[in-house]
Design an enzyme around this catalytic site. Structure first.
Site, PDB file in Angstrom:
ATOM      1  N   ASP A  96       7.836   1.469   4.834  1.00  0.00           N
ATOM      2  CA  ASP A  96       8.664   0.584   5.648  1.00  0.00           C
ATOM      3  C   ASP A  96      10.110   1.058   5.522  1.00  0.00           C
ATOM      4  O   ASP A  96      10.484   1.667   4.519  1.00  0.00           O
ATOM      5  CB  ASP A  96       8.524  -0.856   5.142  1.00  0.00           C
ATOM      6  CG  ASP A  96       9.530  -1.789   5.781  1.00  0.00           C
ATOM      7  OD1 ASP A  96       9.571  -1.845   7.021  1.00  0.00           O
ATOM      8  OD2 ASP A  96      10.279  -2.448   5.034  1.00  0.00           O
TER       9      ASP A  96
ATOM     10  N   ASP B 238       6.014  -7.320   5.334  1.00  0.00           N
ATOM     11  CA  ASP B 238       4.931  -6.344   5.448  1.00  0.00           C
ATOM     12  C   ASP B 238       3.637  -6.812   4.793  1.00  0.00           C
ATOM     13  O   ASP B 238       2.768  -5.998   4.483  1.00  0.00           O
ATOM     14  CB  ASP B 238       5.375  -5.023   4.805  1.00  0.00           C
ATOM     15  CG  ASP B 238       6.634  -4.488   5.450  1.00  0.00           C
ATOM     16  OD1 ASP B 238       6.647  -4.343   6.677  1.00  0.00           O
ATOM     17  OD2 ASP B 238       7.598  -4.224   4.721  1.00  0.00           O
TER      18      ASP B 238
END
Length: 710
Positions: A398, A611
């Site tokens: 990410d 996430d």
């Protein structure tokens, strides 16, 4: 550990709804037993005691020193070995052996050794027998009692005595147990140390007076003082003061970290230099160090596939060995007709086959590995994640908060007619009371430049749009030089600039947006005075981490909500293979699924909140988590510091752990398989077998302790 037998026993009791393993110490297992009210805690203890299991509340068990087991076994072993030497001298084939006093003295000493040294083995073997199972203590007990029983029979008929064999078997294996316990205590030392980081008391400031109180008396919101040389007793935020804190045992950060007003500190940190006043945010079981200790306990209670395989083998191994010992006795008796030879060979088979090393092969390695990883700021939720990590082929990173610092900073300032410092003065003054990341970045930039901010009034926030405020400017400030009339009352608006906004030709809007920067405009009395670009900086070690991952043979992808151009620019700067742009949390999870369908084993690194879906979908989820997020995170692995370089370290280290576990299992199995035929052929004395078996266990533990090295 909480064996299947113990678990089944607990679940068979009336009133026990479920049993959940939560941790393991070198000498006892820990489990939550959920009761329906039909059974009290005391009744549960009594029922278990009647079945042969000693049970006590976890708080009482925790008081048992890890070294206690080692000390007890050690003392019994050395006394037993000394008496075994005396018994051996008394029963050697010589004239002395024929004398009655020597034989009866040997009997008395052997009885003492069997009763004192052997009781722990006999008790555990009896407990297993009550549940129609057998374990390694069963083999030791049968071997020692067989030698003792045969010698009792031979005592009055002038046959050779094997009291020394019975005594030596128990003493040698007890010595091995003591060495194992000591080694396991060393293995789990780094985990147990977490529980001792918090001090027993704290200095609380009440009505201006400092009071020393027990740690459990501190409440959220209390003001706590910390001086040089003291450990921080709670998780808190600094109200005043400045200090250097050593957080190495918590986050793996080797250098002391300077903390000052407004910053959070972790309980267990050591104040190296300085003085702090804190407001307690988390106390007791909610503190970071308590959460870490709990996570480590839970991780130790889990078993990787390799250990489950070893457990299944060990479960059938003991009955097979008992059958082989019986067959050896019958075979030798039929072939030679010598009862003594047949008996000695059968005892040797029983002792040499004891799978102690098999039972230690993986649990010890896991305990050492978990402690070593925790020292570097990596918390592993379950042992299976370490095993899975060895097969990872792809890493998905990410962007925001993972490969970037997670903190906005001013990248550029543009204004056609106003100086940069003046534009920053207006923007930071209007935003000074906001906690928004952009607002904090503007205020921080103004502070770096030494700009004195103005006091805003009538502040109005439009969520997702911007902030409006009134400022009282100095007489000399002129927002538009073309209008020389000074203005004191200024209406300032700081907010997002639309991509389609009409700006002067020299405005670098397109370039900024292409870079992936956020653009904020500053309006004064309705007139746009300029724009400020903000960005989230890449972590200093991000590029090195990606390079290490690729050197290990992993593909690396970046996942970000940025536009394609900006996403690729960051991916290229990092050295990633490619980038997923304009990615929502759902799109990231879908991307992970697509990689898995292609046969990839995926490790996802994210911030642990946005996430969560992708972290759960990945084979291994790694979250960059703060103290408040440890328990809630969906990830298998938690990073408690901001170094991305620990990810390749984690993958390398898990490969090393798997290699150590494989070596341990190989030597444990190889030792048993190689020694059993020798024992069955009568080539192995039971005393030598006992010494070799104890040595094999210590060898396995020693091999696991290699994981402690940096």
């Amino acid at each position: 550990p909480l064996t299947d037998t113990v678990k089944r026993t607990l679940l068979s009791l009336p009133g026990v709804l479920s049993v959940e393993p939560v941790g393991v110490e070198p000498s006892y297992a820990i489990a939550f037993c959920y009761l329906d009210g039909a059974l009290s805690r005391l009744e549960l203890q009594e029922r278990l005691r009647a079945l042969g299991y000693e049970a006590q509340p976890v708080e009482e068990a925790a008081e048992k020193k890890p070294a206690d087991e080692a000390q007890g076994a050690w003392k019994r072993a050395w006394v037993g070995l000394a008496l075994s030497a005396v018994i051996m001298a008394l029963t050697m084939p010589s004239a002395t052996m024929q004398q009655g006093w020597a034989r009866w003295t040997a009997f008395a000493l052997a009885t003492l050794v069997v009763l004192w040294v052997g009781t722990p083995f006999f008790r555990r073997a009896f407990s297993a027998a009550l549940h129609l199972t057998a374990n390694m203590d069963t083999l030791v007990s049968i071997g020692a009692l067989s030698a003792y029983g045969y010698s009792l029979w031979a005592l009055g008929i002038d046959r050779h005595l094997y009291f020394d064999t019975a005594a030596f078997i128990l003493s040698a294996i007890s010595l091995g147990k003591g060495m194992e316990a000591r080694a396991r205590a060393i293995a789990t030392a780094s985990l147990r140390r977490l529980a001792t980081l918090l001090p027993s008391s704290a200095t609380v400031i009440s009505d201006g007076t400092e009071i020393q109180v027990p740690l459990d008396a501190v409440r959220i919101g209390d003001t706590v003082s910390v001086r040089t040389g003291e450990r921080v007793p709670v998780d808190g935020v600094i109200l005043s003061g400045k200090a250097s804190l050593d957080e190495s045992l918590l986050t793996g950060e080797s250098e002391p970290v300077v903390k000052e007003e407004g910053e959070e500190v972790l309980g267990g940190s050591l104040c190296v230099d300085g003085f702090l006043k804190l407001e307690a945010l988390r106390v007791g079981e909610a503190t970071f160090v308590a959460q870490v200790a709990r996570l480590m306990d839970e991780a130790q209670a889990t078993k990787p596939q390799m250990q489950r395989l070893a457990d299944r083998v060990a479960a059938v191994f003991v009955p097979i060995v008992l059958g082989l010992a019986a067959a050896t006795f019958v075979g030798w008796l039929l072939l030679s007709g010598d009862t003594t030879k047949a008996f000695i060979a059968a005892v040797a088979v029983t002792v040499i086959a004891c799978p102690c090393a098999m039972g230690l092969a993986t649990p010890t390695a896991i305990a050492v590995a978990l402690g070593r990883l925790a020292q570097t700021g990596i918390l592993v939720r379950n042992a299976e994640a370490m095993e899975k990590a060895t097969g990872i082929t792809t890493v998905v990173l990410d962007k925001t908060g993972t490969v970037t610092e997670g903190q906005m900073r001013v990248a550029a300032v543009w204004s056609p007619e106003v100086r940069e410092d003046e534009l920053l003065t207006l923007a930071a003054s209007a935003e000074r009371g906001s906690l928004h990341p952009i607002a904090q970045a503007l205020v921080r930039k103004a502070s770096e430049r030494g700009i004195a901010l103005l006091e805003p009034t009538d502040v109005r926030t439009d969520v997702g749009v911007g902030v409006a405020a009134k400022l009282q400017a100095e007489e000399t400030w002129e927002p538009q030089p073309r209008n020389p009339k000074p203005q004191k009352g200024l209406e300032v608006f700081v907010g997002k600039v639309d991509e389609t906004a009409a700006l002067p030709g020299d405005a670098p809007m397109a370039e900024w947006l292409e870079n992936g920067w956020s653009v904020t405009g500053v309006w004064v009395n309705g007139e746009l005075q300029g724009c400020i670009a903000l960005t989230d900086e890449l972590r200093a070690d991000a590029s090195d981490a990606v390079r290490e991952l690729k050197a290990m043979g992993c593909k690396v992808f970046l996942a970000t909500g940025d536009k394609p151009g900006a996403a690729m620019r960051v991916a290229e700067a990092l050295g990633c293979d490619s980038a997923l742009s304009q990615a929502t949390p759902q799109r990231k999870a879908q991307f992970v699924r697509e990689l898995q369908k292609q046969g990839e084993r995926v490790l996802m690194v994210g911030d642990g909140i946005n996430d969560a879906i992708a972290l759960t979908q990945a084979d291994i989820g790694v979250a960059v988590a703060s103290g408040t997020e440890l328990a809630a995170s969906a990830a298998d692995v938690l990073l408690v510091n901001d170094k991305l370089s620990v990810v390749p370290h984690f993958l390398r280290f898990t490969r090393y752990v798997k290699r150590i576990m494989a070596q341990n299992l190989f030597w444990a199995f190889f030792y048993n398989m190689a020694a059993l035929p020798l024992a069955a052929m009568g080539k192995l004395n039971p005393m030598i077998a006992a010494a070799a078996m104890a040595f094999s266990s210590v060898t396995v533990v020693g091999n696991a302790l290699r994981l402690r090295r940096p």
